[in-house]
Scaffold this active site. Structure first.
Site, PDB file in Angstrom:
ATOM      1  N   ASP A  91      85.686 112.351  55.946  1.00  0.00           N
ATOM      2  CA  ASP A  91      86.874 113.194  56.109  1.00  0.00           C
ATOM      3  C   ASP A  91      88.164 112.413  55.885  1.00  0.00           C
ATOM      4  O   ASP A  91      89.214 112.812  56.337  1.00  0.00           O
ATOM      5  CB  ASP A  91      86.863 113.897  57.468  1.00  0.00           C
ATOM      6  CG  ASP A  91      87.020 112.935  58.629  1.00  0.00           C
ATOM      7  OD1 ASP A  91      87.066 111.714  58.390  1.00  0.00           O
ATOM      8  OD2 ASP A  91      87.102 113.405  59.770  1.00  0.00           O
ATOM      9  N   ASP A 128      84.105 107.224  56.532  1.00  0.00           N
ATOM     10  CA  ASP A 128      83.500 108.522  56.762  1.00  0.00           C
ATOM     11  C   ASP A 128      84.024 109.518  55.731  1.00  0.00           C
ATOM     12  O   ASP A 128      84.884 109.195  54.922  1.00  0.00           O
ATOM     13  CB  ASP A 128      83.714 109.011  58.190  1.00  0.00           C
ATOM     14  CG  ASP A 128      85.176 109.169  58.557  1.00  0.00           C
ATOM     15  OD1 ASP A 128      86.042 108.872  57.720  1.00  0.00           O
ATOM     16  OD2 ASP A 128      85.443 109.605  59.673  1.00  0.00           O
ATOM     17  N   ARG A 153      75.293 133.170  55.656  1.00  0.00           N
ATOM     18  CA  ARG A 153      75.161 131.758  55.299  1.00  0.00           C
ATOM     19  C   ARG A 153      74.072 131.061  56.102  1.00  0.00           C
ATOM     20  O   ARG A 153      73.372 130.208  55.597  1.00  0.00           O
ATOM     21  CB  ARG A 153      76.497 131.045  55.476  1.00  0.00           C
ATOM     22  CG  ARG A 153      76.411 129.592  55.074  1.00  0.00           C
ATOM     23  CD  ARG A 153      77.710 128.865  55.279  1.00  0.00           C
ATOM     24  NE  ARG A 153      77.462 127.458  55.146  1.00  0.00           N
ATOM     25  CZ  ARG A 153      78.198 126.636  54.458  1.00  0.00           C
ATOM     26  NH1 ARG A 153      79.249 127.067  53.841  1.00  0.00           N
ATOM     27  NH2 ARG A 153      77.897 125.363  54.382  1.00  0.00           N
TER      28      ARG A 153
END
Length: 133
Positions: A12, A10, A91
């Site tokens: 992270d 993954d 954002r």
């Protein structure tokens, strides 16, 4: 181990870490090879893996990089930012297809190439080959 069917990675780094300078450079160079079919001048470009960071927003229509607000590699003045986006930048309002969120390490090379292409287009108006925009 016999019961393990697959191992995944993954983003992270919980299962593996990679060298961003190697991974991002490979992604950048692969993209350049694809674009070379359109414009051979890109052959001499290089990738600086330390330049881009996560959390940026690419304004695809205007060629701007937001958070720090650059147009290509040139920092935008406060007046330019306000004139283009108003006095507040939210954002959540930056959605596809007009904007691209640079929120993973896997998109840093694309953001860097985007800035290079904006600078190239600004310096060579009318010389951008068909299909390169």
């Amino acid at each position: 181990m016999r019961n393990i069917v697959a191992v995944g990675f993954d983003m992270d780094y919980t299962l593996a870490q990679y060298k961003p300078e190697t991974f991002e450079s490979l992604a950048y160079e692969g993209t350049i090879r694809k674009v070379l079919l359109v414009c051979s001048q890109l052959l001499h470009w290089t990738f600086d893996w330390t330049y881009m960071v996560r959390g940026l927003v690419l304004d695809k229509k205007r060629g701007n990089i937001l958070k720090v607000a650059y147009h290509g590699f040139r920092e935008m003045s406060k007046e330019e930012k306000v004139g283009t986006y108003g006095s507040t930048l939210i954002r959540d309002s930056f959605d596809e297809p007009d904007y691209a969120l640079i929120d993973t390490l896997f998109s840093l090379a694309e953001a860097y190439l985007f800035a290079q292409l904006v600078d190239f287009k600004d310096k060579n108006p009318g010389k951008v080959p068909q299909g390169a925009e």
